[in-house]
Design an enzyme around this catalytic site. Sequence first.
Site, PDB file in Angstrom:
ATOM      1  N   GLY A  82      29.534 -25.128  20.827  1.00 10.36           N
ATOM      2  CA  GLY A  82      29.726 -24.138  20.687  1.00 10.36           C
ATOM      3  C   GLY A  82      29.489 -22.824  20.016  1.00 10.36           C
TER       4      GLY A  82
ATOM      5  N   CYS B  55      27.164 -37.593  17.959  1.00 16.00           N
ATOM      6  CA  CYS B  55      26.516 -36.779  17.545  1.00 16.00           C
ATOM      7  C   CYS B  55      26.725 -35.378  16.642  1.00 16.00           C
ATOM      8  CB  CYS B  55      25.611 -35.301  18.861  1.00 16.00           C
ATOM      9  SG  CYS B  55      24.968 -34.440  19.080  1.00 16.00           S
TER      10      CYS B  55
ATOM     11  N   HIS C  61      18.942 -37.760  23.772  1.00 14.47           N
ATOM     12  CA  HIS C  61      19.320 -37.261  23.024  1.00 14.47           C
ATOM     13  C   HIS C  61      18.551 -35.978  22.680  1.00 14.47           C
ATOM     14  CE1 HIS C  61      23.660 -37.604  20.771  1.00 14.47           C
ATOM     15  NE2 HIS C  61      22.401 -36.176  20.051  1.00 14.47           N
ATOM     16  N   GLU C  62      17.495 -36.267  21.928  1.00 13.86           N
ATOM     17  CA  GLU C  62      17.302 -34.966  21.446  1.00 13.86           C
ATOM     18  C   GLU C  62      16.473 -34.442  21.878  1.00 13.86           C
ATOM     19  OE1 GLU C  62      17.749 -34.714  18.014  1.00 13.86           O
ATOM     20  OE2 GLU C  62      18.660 -36.783  17.791  1.00 13.86           O
TER      21      GLU C  62
ATOM     22  N   HIS D 201      18.563 -31.480  23.558  1.00 16.44           N
ATOM     23  CA  HIS D 201      19.702 -30.120  22.442  1.00 16.44           C
ATOM     24  C   HIS D 201      17.924 -29.664  22.200  1.00 16.44           C
ATOM     25  CE1 HIS D 201      22.648 -31.837  20.699  1.00 16.44           C
ATOM     26  NE2 HIS D 201      22.088 -32.954  19.396  1.00 16.44           N
TER      27      HIS D 201
END
Length: 214
Positions: free
Chosen positions: A30, A130, A172-173, A176
């Site tokens: 968010g 996460c 995954h990183e 980001h």
Amino acid sequence: MNLRLFKLLYQRWWRGPPPTVPYRHIVQIGDPILRQVSKEVDPTKLKDEFIQKLFSRLYVLMTKTTLAGLAAPQIGVSLRVFAIQFPPKKKYHSPQIYDQRQMEPIPLQVWVNPKMKILDYEKIVSEECCESMKGFTAEIPRYKKVLLTGLDHNGKEQSWEAKGWSARIIQHEMDHLDGKFYTDFMNPRSLSCNAWDAVNRTEGRIYTTYMLNK
């Protein structure tokens, strides 16, 4: 002065000035920063005070926890930097899962301006969580093998052919850094609160903190 305005001013006074980045806590889904494409770091600026502070904060947060990875956007900095680590088998809670998921020990390391190339397009589905969506897990498909290239914290070039669980952490990183989140790729029906049973047993009396060292 009306009562509502007085309350807001009092709260600001009581809390003190807002924290500066890099944070000591993990931002949550968010927060707009998690949807931004991070900027590359100027390699000539690696010794600058802010970049060194970022490296230090990543190092401290990683060493105080069992996190496998932590990207700069998760602590409020939209730069292409992440840290990664993983414990040896003897320190992992399940040796069976360690072998099944092709896990391996990873010494704590920082990657600057990383780039990823897929080496094996076969995908493996497994559970992920996460810290920026704390308390939840979901099944995510990830490529089996990748090549990671980039700089270390000193600006030295490095590369790594990673497979299995290590390749999963890297993907995954990298997500980001690209403004992506694992909810973008998950099996929606697999999304689960990992404390659902404890919530029921304690009648909802669960305390959650977003400070990593708590």
